[in-house]
Motif scaffolding. Structure first.
Motif, PDB file in Angstrom:
ATOM      1  N   SER A  29       0.751  -1.157   0.040  1.00  0.00           N
ATOM      2  CA  SER A  29      -0.038   0.003   0.053  1.00  0.00           C
ATOM      3  C   SER A  29       0.966   1.142  -0.024  1.00  0.00           C
ATOM      4  O   SER A  29       1.810   1.311   0.791  1.00  0.00           O
ATOM      5  CB  SER A  29      -0.899   0.045   1.201  1.00  0.00           C
ATOM      6  OG  SER A  29      -1.602   1.271   1.276  1.00  0.00           O
TER       7      SER A  29
ATOM      8  N   HIS B  19      -4.511   5.368   0.360  1.00  0.00           N
ATOM      9  CA  HIS B  19      -4.291   3.985   0.741  1.00  0.00           C
ATOM     10  C   HIS B  19      -5.189   3.025  -0.195  1.00  0.00           C
ATOM     11  O   HIS B  19      -5.938   3.663  -1.078  1.00  0.00           O
ATOM     12  CB  HIS B  19      -4.695   3.662   2.186  1.00  0.00           C
ATOM     13  CG  HIS B  19      -5.943   4.298   2.470  1.00  0.00           C
ATOM     14  ND1 HIS B  19      -7.183   3.790   2.220  1.00  0.00           N
ATOM     15  CD2 HIS B  19      -6.371   5.177   3.352  1.00  0.00           C
ATOM     16  CE1 HIS B  19      -8.179   4.255   2.798  1.00  0.00           C
ATOM     17  NE2 HIS B  19      -7.542   5.104   3.636  1.00  0.00           N
ATOM     18  N   LEU B  20      -4.948   1.677  -0.021  1.00  0.00           N
ATOM     19  CA  LEU B  20      -5.590   0.859  -1.008  1.00  0.00           C
ATOM     20  C   LEU B  20      -7.078   0.981  -1.222  1.00  0.00           C
ATOM     21  O   LEU B  20      -7.700   0.601  -2.054  1.00  0.00           O
ATOM     22  CB  LEU B  20      -5.300  -0.709  -0.534  1.00  0.00           C
ATOM     23  CG  LEU B  20      -3.652  -1.190  -0.947  1.00  0.00           C
ATOM     24  CD1 LEU B  20      -3.471  -2.455  -0.735  1.00  0.00           C
ATOM     25  CD2 LEU B  20      -3.279  -0.638  -2.274  1.00  0.00           C
TER      26      LEU B  20
END
Length: 287
Positions: free
Chosen positions: A50, A240-241
């Motif tokens: 990430s 972030h993911l």
């Protein structure tokens, strides 16, 4: 001596650690194969790691410099990765003051239950006697809004409506404060840019129980009138993911099916303005 603990969800350093990470997310219970495969797919799309890991380290390093005159040790603790909240609290016995701040823009009961509760339990478990400040939310910091204005300014080249997106929360407890902060922030930022056409919505609702709505998907019919949209993920402050996958892939592809062009504003992440917002939050609570 003071210690600042930056609290966040956590993410593994490599895809090889994904199984261990998900085991922590499930508190040691078996990880369903479907969940493992879904998460592995996401990590593989982004080279197994990430972007949040480097961003959080950047925020930490900038805060060390920004808080140097206040004699702060700055470290991180994760809800679902290493070092965990309990580990860092145990290691904080020798500090006179401890400041803990979850790296989320708005105060929520979800954050209180997920971060403050285990933090306080660890303080009690290890008999930490330091003076403690737990700071939930940055909504009182003007620089938070300045950080978003800086990012949105780079996306004013088209006349797309704004869609302010935030992660939904389960309604195990009252989240009206969080919901109102999303609504008011969407209104405030839209007014700043003289944008009359704007919406707000939530995403990633769970499969069970009650969650915050409306969903961002509920606006698709409306967005077809514009053929484009600028998405602003104000529910988070760093990349972030979850943002990259849930918005930049799943939502973007859904819009594409309807011929709607997708543009997304980056989060402030490690911008100097955001770091100063966090700094100011900290020093305003020094007694």
């Amino acid at each position: 001596m003071r210690r600042l603990i930056l609290l966040s969800y956590g993410s593994p350093e490599s895809i090889d650690e994904l199984g261990e990470y998900l085991s922590m997310v499930f508190y040691g219970d078996p990880v369903p194969e479907r969940i493992y495969n879904e998460n592995r797919k996401k990590y593989e799309l982004y080279n197994g790691r990430s972007p949040s890991n480097d961003i959080l380290k950047c925020i930490e390093e900038k805060l060390k410099k920004a808080l140097r005159e206040y004699d702060f040790d700055v470290t991180q603790a994760y809800k679902h990765w290493k070092p965990g909240i309990e580990n860092i609290v145990e290691d904080s016995k020798d500090f006179d003051e401890i400041f803990a701040i979850p790296l989320f823009p708005f105060s929520t009961n979800n954050v209180k239950n997920s971060y403050e509760k285990p933090f306080n339990e660890a303080l009690k478990k290890y008999n930490v006697t330091a003076r403690v400040r737990f700071l939930n939310g940055l909504e009182d910091q003007e620089l938070l809004y300045s950080a978003w204005i800086e990012k949105i300014s780079g996306h004013m080249y088209n006349e797309s409506p704004f869609l302010f997106a935030a992660h939904s929360l389960p309604l195990y407890s009252d989240e009206s404060t969080y919901e109102n902060l999303i609504i008011n922030t969407a209104r405030r930022l839209s007014n700043t840019f003289l944008k009359d056409d704007y919406f707000y919505g939530f995403y990633s609702q769970g499969e069970h129980g009650k969650w915050l709505y409306p969903s961002i998907y509920d606006y698709i019919d409306k967005l077809k009138e514009y053929n484009s949209v600028t998405v602003i993920p104000i529910g988070f402050i760093y990349e972030h993911l979850e943002i990259l996958y849930d918005l930049d892939i799943e939502f973007k592809n859904k819009l594409k099916d309807y011929g709607i062009s997708y543009d997304r504003v980056e989060t402030p992440s490690c911008s100097d303005t955001l770091v100063m917002a966090i700094r100011n939050k900290i020093i305003s609570n020094i007694k």
